[in-house]
Design a protein around this motif. Structure first.
Motif, PDB file in Angstrom:
ATOM      1  N   GLN A  66      37.110  38.654 -26.651  1.00  7.87           N
ATOM      2  CA  GLN A  66      36.069  38.289 -27.597  1.00  7.87           C
ATOM      3  C   GLN A  66      34.744  38.973 -27.284  1.00  7.87           C
ATOM      4  O   GLN A  66      34.488  39.373 -26.153  1.00  7.87           O
ATOM      5  N   TRP A  67      33.921  39.048 -28.331  1.00  3.14           N
ATOM      6  CA  TRP A  67      32.537  39.434 -28.159  1.00  3.14           C
ATOM      7  C   TRP A  67      31.826  38.243 -27.539  1.00  3.14           C
ATOM      8  O   TRP A  67      32.290  37.107 -27.652  1.00  3.14           O
ATOM      9  N   GLN A  68      30.692  38.490 -26.922  1.00  4.20           N
ATOM     10  CA  GLN A  68      29.901  37.410 -26.343  1.00  4.20           C
ATOM     11  C   GLN A  68      28.481  37.467 -26.885  1.00  4.20           C
ATOM     12  O   GLN A  68      27.884  38.538 -26.968  1.00  4.20           O
ATOM     13  N   LEU A  69      28.008  36.313 -27.274  1.00  4.29           N
ATOM     14  CA  LEU A  69      26.609  36.149 -27.624  1.00  4.29           C
ATOM     15  C   LEU A  69      26.026  35.294 -26.521  1.00  4.29           C
ATOM     16  O   LEU A  69      26.340  34.107 -26.409  1.00  4.29           O
ATOM     17  N   GLY A  70      25.236  35.906 -25.652  1.00  6.43           N
ATOM     18  CA  GLY A  70      24.762  35.220 -24.456  1.00  6.43           C
ATOM     19  C   GLY A  70      23.280  34.956 -24.470  1.00  6.43           C
ATOM     20  O   GLY A  70      22.503  35.640 -25.142  1.00  6.43           O
ATOM     21  N   TYR A  71      22.908  33.933 -23.708  1.00  2.78           N
ATOM     22  CA  TYR A  71      21.502  33.590 -23.519  1.00  2.78           C
ATOM     23  C   TYR A  71      21.275  33.377 -22.027  1.00  2.78           C
ATOM     24  O   TYR A  71      22.007  32.630 -21.382  1.00  2.78           O
ATOM     25  N   VAL A  72      20.272  34.054 -21.478  1.00  4.17           N
ATOM     26  CA  VAL A  72      19.974  33.950 -20.049  1.00  4.17           C
ATOM     27  C   VAL A  72      19.089  32.724 -19.828  1.00  4.17           C
ATOM     28  O   VAL A  72      17.951  32.661 -20.306  1.00  4.17           O
ATOM     29  N   ILE A  73      19.634  31.749 -19.106  1.00  5.47           N
ATOM     30  CA  ILE A  73      18.913  30.511 -18.830  1.00  5.47           C
ATOM     31  C   ILE A  73      17.843  30.778 -17.767  1.00  5.47           C
ATOM     32  O   ILE A  73      18.142  31.303 -16.698  1.00  5.47           O
ATOM     33  N   LEU A 106      26.366  30.883 -21.933  1.00  2.00           N
ATOM     34  CA  LEU A 106      25.114  30.703 -21.213  1.00  2.00           C
ATOM     35  C   LEU A 106      25.211  31.505 -19.935  1.00  2.00           C
ATOM     36  O   LEU A 106      26.131  31.317 -19.139  1.00  2.00           O
ATOM     37  N   LEU A 107      24.291  32.413 -19.757  1.00  2.00           N
ATOM     38  CA  LEU A 107      24.277  33.282 -18.580  1.00  2.00           C
ATOM     39  C   LEU A 107      23.351  32.653 -17.550  1.00  2.00           C
ATOM     40  O   LEU A 107      22.150  32.499 -17.798  1.00  2.00           O
ATOM     41  N   VAL A 108      23.911  32.269 -16.421  1.00  2.00           N
ATOM     42  CA  VAL A 108      23.138  31.520 -15.425  1.00  2.00           C
ATOM     43  C   VAL A 108      23.084  32.263 -14.095  1.00  2.00           C
ATOM     44  O   VAL A 108      24.057  32.862 -13.667  1.00  2.00           O
ATOM     45  N   THR A 109      21.914  32.196 -13.491  1.00  2.00           N
ATOM     46  CA  THR A 109      21.727  32.726 -12.140  1.00  2.00           C
ATOM     47  C   THR A 109      21.733  31.545 -11.175  1.00  2.00           C
ATOM     48  O   THR A 109      21.836  30.385 -11.595  1.00  2.00           O
ATOM     49  N   GLU A 110      21.575  31.840  -9.902  1.00  2.00           N
ATOM     50  CA  GLU A 110      21.502  30.774  -8.900  1.00  2.00           C
ATOM     51  C   GLU A 110      20.282  29.891  -9.124  1.00  2.00           C
ATOM     52  O   GLU A 110      20.285  28.714  -8.786  1.00  2.00           O
ATOM     53  N   LYS A 111      19.220  30.452  -9.710  1.00  2.00           N
ATOM     54  CA  LYS A 111      17.965  29.724  -9.899  1.00  2.00           C
ATOM     55  C   LYS A 111      17.834  29.098 -11.286  1.00  2.00           C
ATOM     56  O   LYS A 111      16.838  28.446 -11.570  1.00  2.00           O
ATOM     57  N   SER A 112      18.798  29.307 -12.179  1.00  2.00           N
ATOM     58  CA  SER A 112      18.702  28.784 -13.542  1.00  2.00           C
ATOM     59  C   SER A 112      18.676  27.264 -13.550  1.00  2.00           C
ATOM     60  O   SER A 112      19.359  26.606 -12.772  1.00  2.00           O
ATOM     61  N   ASP A 113      17.900  26.720 -14.469  1.00  2.00           N
ATOM     62  CA  ASP A 113      17.755  25.275 -14.631  1.00  2.00           C
ATOM     63  C   ASP A 113      18.853  24.752 -15.561  1.00  2.00           C
ATOM     64  O   ASP A 113      18.640  24.586 -16.752  1.00  2.00           O
ATOM     65  N   VAL A 114      20.021  24.479 -15.003  1.00  2.00           N
ATOM     66  CA  VAL A 114      21.144  24.013 -15.829  1.00  2.00           C
ATOM     67  C   VAL A 114      21.092  22.511 -16.057  1.00  2.00           C
ATOM     68  O   VAL A 114      21.779  22.002 -16.939  1.00  2.00           O
ATOM     69  N   THR A 115      20.268  21.792 -15.295  1.00  2.00           N
ATOM     70  CA  THR A 115      20.180  20.340 -15.488  1.00  2.00           C
ATOM     71  C   THR A 115      19.557  19.989 -16.833  1.00  2.00           C
ATOM     72  O   THR A 115      19.892  18.966 -17.425  1.00  2.00           O
ATOM     73  N   ARG A 124      29.885  29.024 -19.392  1.00  2.00           N
ATOM     74  CA  ARG A 124      28.813  29.478 -18.507  1.00  2.00           C
ATOM     75  C   ARG A 124      29.340  30.640 -17.677  1.00  2.00           C
ATOM     76  O   ARG A 124      30.419  30.564 -17.107  1.00  2.00           O
ATOM     77  N   VAL A 125      28.557  31.693 -17.646  1.00  2.00           N
ATOM     78  CA  VAL A 125      28.930  32.897 -16.899  1.00  2.00           C
ATOM     79  C   VAL A 125      27.859  33.132 -15.843  1.00  2.00           C
ATOM     80  O   VAL A 125      26.667  33.234 -16.167  1.00  2.00           O
ATOM     81  N   ALA A 126      28.286  33.193 -14.600  1.00  2.00           N
ATOM     82  CA  ALA A 126      27.358  33.450 -13.498  1.00  2.00           C
ATOM     83  C   ALA A 126      26.979  34.929 -13.484  1.00  2.00           C
ATOM     84  O   ALA A 126      27.846  35.803 -13.584  1.00  2.00           O
ATOM     85  N   ILE A 127      25.696  35.197 -13.403  1.00  2.00           N
ATOM     86  CA  ILE A 127      25.207  36.582 -13.359  1.00  2.00           C
ATOM     87  C   ILE A 127      24.439  36.802 -12.062  1.00  2.00           C
ATOM     88  O   ILE A 127      24.003  35.864 -11.413  1.00  2.00           O
ATOM     89  N   ASN A 128      24.278  38.065 -11.719  1.00  2.00           N
ATOM     90  CA  ASN A 128      23.575  38.422 -10.487  1.00  2.00           C
ATOM     91  C   ASN A 128      22.215  39.050 -10.803  1.00  2.00           C
ATOM     92  O   ASN A 128      21.824  39.165 -11.962  1.00  2.00           O
ATOM     93  N   THR A 129      21.516  39.470  -9.784  1.00  2.00           N
ATOM     94  CA  THR A 129      20.183  40.047  -9.982  1.00  2.00           C
ATOM     95  C   THR A 129      20.241  41.401 -10.696  1.00  2.00           C
ATOM     96  O   THR A 129      19.312  41.760 -11.407  1.00  2.00           O
TER      97      THR A 129
END
Length: 183
Positions: A66-73, A106-115, A124-129
């Motif tokens: 699939q295509w992805q429509l992502g948003y960086v949290i 939802l593209l999340v980093t270690e510091k993303s506010d997922v709460t 949710r897809v984990a992304i790096n720097t």
């Protein structure tokens, strides 16, 4: 002197040369001086140079699917961020017949506010720097089924800009899906 056939023939010849050469000379001058800006129909920014999940050291969770429509949290997901997450879902619903070909993520980093996101059904897809260097916090991104980052939509500040951006994102995504044979 104007009745002289040789003189008249030369004038006709010069006129024909000028008539056909002048447009080419003018066009060459306009292009070489960069006076012409070609029209673009996309509303987002194309991601150049070519970048993919693989190049960034990530695994594409939807490879060949699939295509992805992502948003960086972002690190602080305030009301504006939550509204953008809501618009992510609404954009997915607005795709209509193309909805099955796109996965909102939802593209999340270690510091993303997922709460602040609460319970939602988005993947949710984990992304790096390295990914964050290409697509920053508060930005939308379109990713093709091969994992290539195609287009990004920079952070906006106001509600009206957000609505305009969402419409542009939807138009771009529909166009990509219409022209694409993958995913």
């Amino acid at each position: 002197m104007t009745n002289n056939p040789v003189y008249r023939g030369r004038i006709i010849f010069v006129s024909l040369v000028v008539m056909f050469a002048l447009p080419a000379i003018v066009a060459k001058t306009i292009l070489s001086q960069h006076w012409y800006q070609s029209g673009v129909t996309n509303k987002g920014e194309l991601i150049e140079p070519r970048t993919s999940y693989e190049n960034l050291g990530l695994v594409n969770p939807f490879q060949q699917k699939q295509w992805q429509l992502g948003y960086v949290i972002p690190e602080q997901c305030d009301a504006f961020c939550q509204q953008q997450v809501y618009l992510l879902g609404q954009s997915h619903l607005a795709l209509g017949k193309y909805q099955q070909r796109v996965e909102p993520v939802l593209l999340v980093t270690e510091k993303s506010d997922v709460t602040a996101l609460g319970q939602n059904d988005y993947q949710r897809v984990a992304i790096n720097t390295a990914f964050s260097d290409v697509v920053e916090q508060f930005e939308f991104v379109i990713v093709d089924p091969l994992g290539q980052l195609v287009m990004r939509y920079p952070k906006v500040e106001t509600q009206t800009e957000l609505v305009t951006q969402s419409k542009g994102l939807l138009a771009d995504l529909r166009k990509l899906l219409k022209l694409s044979r993958v995913g």
